[in-house]
Design a protein around this motif. Structure first.
Motif, mmCIF file in Angstrom:
data_model
loop_
_atom_site.group_PDB
_atom_site.id
_atom_site.type_symbol
_atom_site.label_atom_id
_atom_site.label_comp_id
_atom_site.label_asym_id
_atom_site.label_seq_id
_atom_site.Cartn_x
_atom_site.Cartn_y
_atom_site.Cartn_z
ATOM 1 N N SER A 127 0.832 -1.199 0.000
ATOM 2 C CA SER A 127 0.000 0.000 0.000
ATOM 3 C C SER A 127 0.872 1.257 0.000
ATOM 4 C CB SER A 127 -0.907 0.015 1.238
ATOM 5 O OG SER A 127 -1.463 1.302 1.428
ATOM 6 N N TYR A 128 0.637 2.114 -0.963
ATOM 7 C CA TYR A 128 1.361 3.385 -1.043
ATOM 8 C C TYR A 128 1.077 4.229 0.191
ATOM 9 C CZ TYR A 128 2.476 8.133 -2.574
ATOM 10 O OH TYR A 128 2.975 9.414 -2.649
ATOM 11 N N ILE A 129 -0.184 4.220 0.625
ATOM 12 C CA ILE A 129 -0.584 5.006 1.795
ATOM 13 C C ILE A 129 0.203 4.549 3.026
ATOM 14 C CG2 ILE A 129 -2.500 5.480 3.375
ATOM 15 C CD1 ILE A 129 -4.372 5.249 0.937
ATOM 16 N N ALA A 130 0.240 3.244 3.260
ATOM 17 C CA ALA A 130 0.943 2.723 4.439
ATOM 18 C C ALA A 130 2.428 3.063 4.386
ATOM 19 C CB ALA A 130 0.740 1.208 4.534
ATOM 20 N N LYS A 131 3.018 2.923 3.210
ATOM 21 C CA LYS A 131 4.449 3.218 3.068
ATOM 22 C C LYS A 131 4.751 4.676 3.373
ATOM 23 C CE LYS A 131 5.646 -0.339 -0.333
ATOM 24 N NZ LYS A 131 6.007 -0.597 -1.745
ATOM 25 N N LEU A 132 3.911 5.586 2.843
ATOM 26 C CA LEU A 132 4.169 7.011 3.051
ATOM 27 C C LEU A 132 3.968 7.396 4.510
ATOM 28 C CD1 LEU A 132 5.157 9.433 1.527
ATOM 29 C CD2 LEU A 132 2.809 9.959 0.861
ATOM 30 N N PHE A 133 2.935 6.840 5.158
ATOM 31 C CA PHE A 133 2.727 7.116 6.579
ATOM 32 C C PHE A 133 3.919 6.620 7.402
ATOM 33 C CE2 PHE A 133 -2.000 7.701 6.125
ATOM 34 C CZ PHE A 133 -2.050 8.923 6.774
ATOM 35 N N SER A 134 4.472 5.497 7.004
ATOM 36 C CA SER A 134 5.581 4.918 7.765
ATOM 37 C C SER A 134 6.839 5.780 7.696
ATOM 38 C CB SER A 134 5.890 3.508 7.254
ATOM 39 O OG SER A 134 6.488 3.556 5.968
ATOM 40 N N ARG A 135 6.894 6.671 6.717
ATOM 41 C CA ARG A 135 8.083 7.517 6.557
ATOM 42 C C ARG A 135 8.016 8.794 7.393
ATOM 43 N NH1 ARG A 135 9.353 7.588 0.192
ATOM 44 N NH2 ARG A 135 11.329 8.432 0.939
ATOM 45 N N GLY A 136 6.878 9.001 8.077
ATOM 46 C CA GLY A 136 6.790 10.095 9.035
ATOM 47 C C GLY A 136 6.197 11.386 8.493
ATOM 48 N N ILE A 137 5.918 12.280 9.441
ATOM 49 C CA ILE A 137 5.236 13.542 9.143
ATOM 50 C C ILE A 137 6.060 14.449 8.234
ATOM 51 C CG2 ILE A 137 6.115 14.710 11.195
ATOM 52 C CD1 ILE A 137 2.553 15.126 9.913
ATOM 53 N N ASN A 138 7.376 14.447 8.403
ATOM 54 C CA ASN A 138 8.203 15.317 7.573
ATOM 55 C C ASN A 138 8.122 14.941 6.098
ATOM 56 O OD1 ASN A 138 9.014 16.773 9.794
ATOM 57 N ND2 ASN A 138 10.962 15.695 10.038
ATOM 58 N N LYS A 139 8.134 13.652 5.813
ATOM 59 C CA LYS A 139 8.045 13.197 4.428
ATOM 60 C C LYS A 139 6.672 13.516 3.838
ATOM 61 C CE LYS A 139 9.383 11.346 0.641
ATOM 62 N NZ LYS A 139 10.342 12.061 -0.215
ATOM 63 N N LEU A 140 5.626 13.354 4.646
ATOM 64 C CA LEU A 140 4.279 13.687 4.188
ATOM 65 C C LEU A 140 4.164 15.173 3.869
ATOM 66 C CD1 LEU A 140 1.762 11.661 6.397
ATOM 67 C CD2 LEU A 140 1.745 11.847 3.914
ATOM 68 N N ALA A 141 4.665 16.007 4.765
ATOM 69 C CA ALA A 141 4.610 17.448 4.550
ATOM 70 C C ALA A 141 5.408 17.843 3.310
ATOM 71 C CB ALA A 141 5.148 18.180 5.781
ATOM 72 N N GLN A 142 6.558 17.226 3.129
ATOM 73 C CA GLN A 142 7.381 17.482 1.946
ATOM 74 C C GLN A 142 6.622 17.101 0.677
ATOM 75 O OE1 GLN A 142 11.220 15.502 1.952
ATOM 76 N NE2 GLN A 142 11.368 15.655 -0.271
ATOM 77 N N LYS A 143 5.929 15.971 0.728
ATOM 78 C CA LYS A 143 5.182 15.495 -0.438
ATOM 79 C C LYS A 143 4.064 16.474 -0.804
ATOM 80 C CE LYS A 143 4.468 12.361 -3.582
ATOM 81 N NZ LYS A 143 5.385 12.277 -4.733
ATOM 82 N N VAL A 144 3.373 16.985 0.193
ATOM 83 C CA VAL A 144 2.320 17.978 -0.055
ATOM 84 C C VAL A 144 2.917 19.221 -0.703
ATOM 85 C CG1 VAL A 144 0.640 19.535 1.033
ATOM 86 C CG2 VAL A 144 0.778 17.139 1.758
ATOM 87 N N GLY A 145 4.077 19.653 -0.214
ATOM 88 C CA GLY A 145 4.743 20.812 -0.802
ATOM 89 C C GLY A 145 5.111 20.580 -2.258
ATOM 90 N N GLU A 146 5.638 19.390 -2.556
ATOM 91 C CA GLU A 146 6.015 19.051 -3.932
ATOM 92 C C GLU A 146 4.798 19.063 -4.849
ATOM 93 O OE1 GLU A 146 7.863 15.252 -3.562
ATOM 94 O OE2 GLU A 146 9.695 16.036 -2.621
ATOM 95 N N GLU A 147 3.706 18.473 -4.370
ATOM 96 C CA GLU A 147 2.487 18.420 -5.184
ATOM 97 C C GLU A 147 1.909 19.818 -5.403
ATOM 98 O OE1 GLU A 147 1.728 15.886 -6.789
ATOM 99 O OE2 GLU A 147 2.768 14.282 -5.720
ATOM 100 N N ALA A 148 2.008 20.679 -4.388
ATOM 101 C CA ALA A 148 1.508 22.053 -4.525
ATOM 102 C C ALA A 148 2.287 22.809 -5.602
ATOM 103 C CB ALA A 148 1.600 22.774 -3.181
ATOM 104 N N VAL A 149 3.594 22.620 -5.617
ATOM 105 C CA VAL A 149 4.428 23.262 -6.640
ATOM 106 C C VAL A 149 4.036 22.767 -8.028
ATOM 107 C CG1 VAL A 149 6.782 23.434 -7.547
ATOM 108 C CG2 VAL A 149 6.371 23.698 -5.091
ATOM 109 N N GLU A 150 3.775 21.464 -8.152
ATOM 110 C CA GLU A 150 3.393 20.902 -9.451
ATOM 111 C C GLU A 150 2.048 21.446 -9.916
ATOM 112 O OE1 GLU A 150 3.743 16.655 -9.210
ATOM 113 O OE2 GLU A 150 5.885 16.755 -8.734
ATOM 114 N N VAL A 151 1.132 21.680 -8.978
ATOM 115 C CA VAL A 151 -0.153 22.281 -9.336
ATOM 116 C C VAL A 151 0.058 23.689 -9.885
ATOM 117 C CG1 VAL A 151 -2.320 23.208 -8.401
ATOM 118 C CG2 VAL A 151 -1.578 20.911 -7.766
#
Length: 199
Positions: A127-151
């Motif tokens: 599960s992509y969701i489980a893997k990303l959660f397992s990497r912690g809050i910093n990685k999740l926040a970074q991912k949101v930032g990356e996606e926002a830039v792409e938008v």
């Protein structure tokens, strides 16, 4: 499933039809024991038509069938809830429902939040969701930032498809970040509602 057809003099029980996906109420019909049996066997919702005096499969003339997904009986065993997938408009007037309402999906985001929560607590293998959660809050926040830039990048171009794809990615990862922080969209809309009232 025990249905009390004998409760009504004509042996017909009300059958409420609901879109299995959107949860919109589509129509109300009546079923006798034979109509219920045919519905279960054919997979197409079939009623007893009081005006025709016979079994009537919804869509038999128009092709706008109601494909059966689930049948439930109420607590008194005298009313059916039919969950179905409509093939085209349901009402004979051409409307989506017999109440002239537009049959639109309104509850997908809460459903998606539920899936995210389930995958977080009970991770599905690969599960992509489980893997990303397992990497912690910093990685999740970074991912949101990356996606926002792409938008933002896609917003400045003319490819609507890519813009929508990136927007979906941003929203999906934002829902994950909210849950990682212990919140849901309901908390965010609560803030927006409060601001709206103040203005």
């Amino acid at each position: 499933m025990q249905v009390n057809f004998s409760k009504y003099p004509d042996q017909l029980v009300p059958a409420i039809v609901q879109d299995a996906q959107t949860k919109m109420v589509l129509m109300l019909g009546f079923m006798n024991e034979e109509a219920l049996k045919q519905t279960e066997e054919s997979g197409k919702v079939t009623f007893f038509s009081r005006s025709k005096g016979r079994l009537w499969t919804k869509g038999e003339e128009s092709g706008n069938f109601l494909m059966l997904k689930n049948i439930a009986v109420d607590c008194d065993n005298d009313t059916l809830l039919i969950k179905a997938e409509p093939v085209g408009p349901v009402c004979h007037t051409g409307a989506d429902t017999c109440w002239n309402e537009e049959n639109q999906e309104t509850d997908f985001l809460p459903y998606l939040e539920k899936v995210i929560a389930e995958r977080r607590v009970l991770p599905v293998e690969e599960s992509y969701i489980a893997k990303l959660f397992s990497r912690g809050i910093n990685k999740l926040a970074q991912k949101v930032g990356e996606e926002a830039v792409e938008v933002v990048i896609e917003a400045k171009d003319n490819n609507d498809h890519l813009f929508l794809e990136e927007s979906a990615d941003l929203l999906f990862h934002y829902l994950m970040l909210l849950q990682a922080k212990g919140f849901t969209l309901k908390d965010v809309t609560g803030v927006l509602r409060e601001r709206h009232v103040k203005k």
